[in-house]
Design an enzyme around this catalytic site. Sequence first.
Site, PDB file in Angstrom:
ATOM      1  N   HIS A  94       2.067 -65.351  24.310  1.00 15.57           N
ATOM      2  CA  HIS A  94       3.918 -64.134  24.925  1.00 15.57           C
ATOM      3  C   HIS A  94       3.847 -62.673  24.298  1.00 15.57           C
ATOM      4  O   HIS A  94       3.284 -62.263  23.325  1.00 15.57           O
ATOM      5  CB  HIS A  94       5.032 -65.223  24.050  1.00 15.57           C
ATOM      6  N   GLU A  96       5.820 -61.088  23.222  1.00 16.82           N
ATOM      7  CA  GLU A  96       6.439 -60.764  22.058  1.00 16.82           C
ATOM      8  C   GLU A  96       5.014 -60.910  20.789  1.00 16.82           C
ATOM      9  O   GLU A  96       5.310 -60.066  19.741  1.00 16.82           O
ATOM     10  CB  GLU A  96       7.443 -61.471  21.916  1.00 16.82           C
ATOM     11  N   GLU A 166       4.620 -62.249  33.244  1.00 18.34           N
ATOM     12  CA  GLU A 166       6.471 -62.499  32.136  1.00 18.34           C
ATOM     13  C   GLU A 166       5.819 -60.763  31.690  1.00 18.34           C
ATOM     14  O   GLU A 166       5.212 -60.742  31.402  1.00 18.34           O
ATOM     15  CB  GLU A 166       6.190 -62.674  30.511  1.00 18.34           C
ATOM     16  N   GLY A 172      14.441 -60.545  28.803  1.00 21.15           N
ATOM     17  CA  GLY A 172      15.461 -60.191  28.138  1.00 21.15           C
ATOM     18  C   GLY A 172      16.308 -58.821  27.916  1.00 21.15           C
ATOM     19  O   GLY A 172      16.773 -58.734  27.055  1.00 21.15           O
TER      20      GLY A 172
HETATM   21  P1  13P Z   1      14.566 -64.069  29.123  1.00 21.45           P
HETATM   22  O1  13P Z   1      14.089 -65.290  29.750  1.00 21.45           O
HETATM   23  O2  13P Z   1      15.494 -63.385  27.785  1.00 21.45           O
HETATM   24  O3  13P Z   1      14.120 -62.917  29.385  1.00 21.45           O
HETATM   25  O4  13P Z   1      12.985 -64.790  28.582  1.00 21.45           O
HETATM   26  C1  13P Z   1      11.385 -64.657  28.751  1.00 21.45           C
HETATM   27  C2  13P Z   1      10.405 -64.691  28.188  1.00 21.45           C
HETATM   28  O5  13P Z   1      10.128 -63.941  26.914  1.00 21.45           O
HETATM   29  C3  13P Z   1      10.624 -66.348  27.754  1.00 21.45           C
HETATM   30  O6  13P Z   1       9.234 -66.624  27.588  1.00 21.45           O
END
Ligand code: 13P
Length: 249
Positions: A94, A96, A166, A172
């Site tokens: 991910h 993050e 992503e 976010g």
């Molecule tokens: P959001 O839908 O909050 O943009 O997050 C996406 C995400 O990181 C899912 O793993």
Amino acid sequence: MRNYYIAGNWKMHKTRAEAAALAQALVSQLKKGKHKYLVAPSFTALETVASVLKGSPILLGAQNMAAAEQGAHTGEVSVLQLKDLGVQAVILGHSERRHSYHEDDELINKKVKLALQHGLEVILCVGELLSEREAGKAEGVCEIQTVRGLAGVAAGDLSRVSIAYEPVWAIGTGKTATPEDADAIHAAIRRVVARLYGGAAAEELLIQYGGSVKPDNAAQLMAKEHIDGALVGGAALSADTFVPIALFS
Ligand code: 13P
């Protein structure tokens, strides 16, 4: 015809009681759903959510795992511990984890192989930064992350892997990639997988889109040829927003 795969990444949200309530709502409201579903709560809520999901087709996912099977790794959680809780799949790479916790492709690849070796399904996340998109490098970045993430994965294990595209700038932020831009990257990822594993395997691969997926944009995104589902963050935290995404037709 590929199935759709809609997954909720709950990130670092929800106590056990809150997680159980959301899981319960999803179990009852997704009964009529025709797609493949997964929820990924925090480690602390996995056992609680596992007991709520028992007997339902919704898969239980973890948001990360250690690259080692066990040992002196303070603060980490192992594949064996996840399996012990009934976890069936794990989200790896991910953004993050890549950007806030400095996970590189080599580490992510170790985790991918370890998860597959232990029978888990994997959602491998890839995606470019805004600066990379602006420099025209989005496709190249996603290709490299895909190739490196899948290095050494046997063809026979690929059916347990999905890839989530992503774009980091869409996570976010309320900014979504246009369905056309997302589909172009998904198609590029599928071409990479075709090169690595052959056309038939690439045709079967599920590629999810993630980044500000909401009830009002999900159907347009998933109408695209190469977008086979969604990895949902913020909108996955409530049944009111996740269920309409999950039940799209
Ligand atoms: P959001 O839908 O909050 O943009 O997050 C996406 C995400 O990181 C899912 O793993």
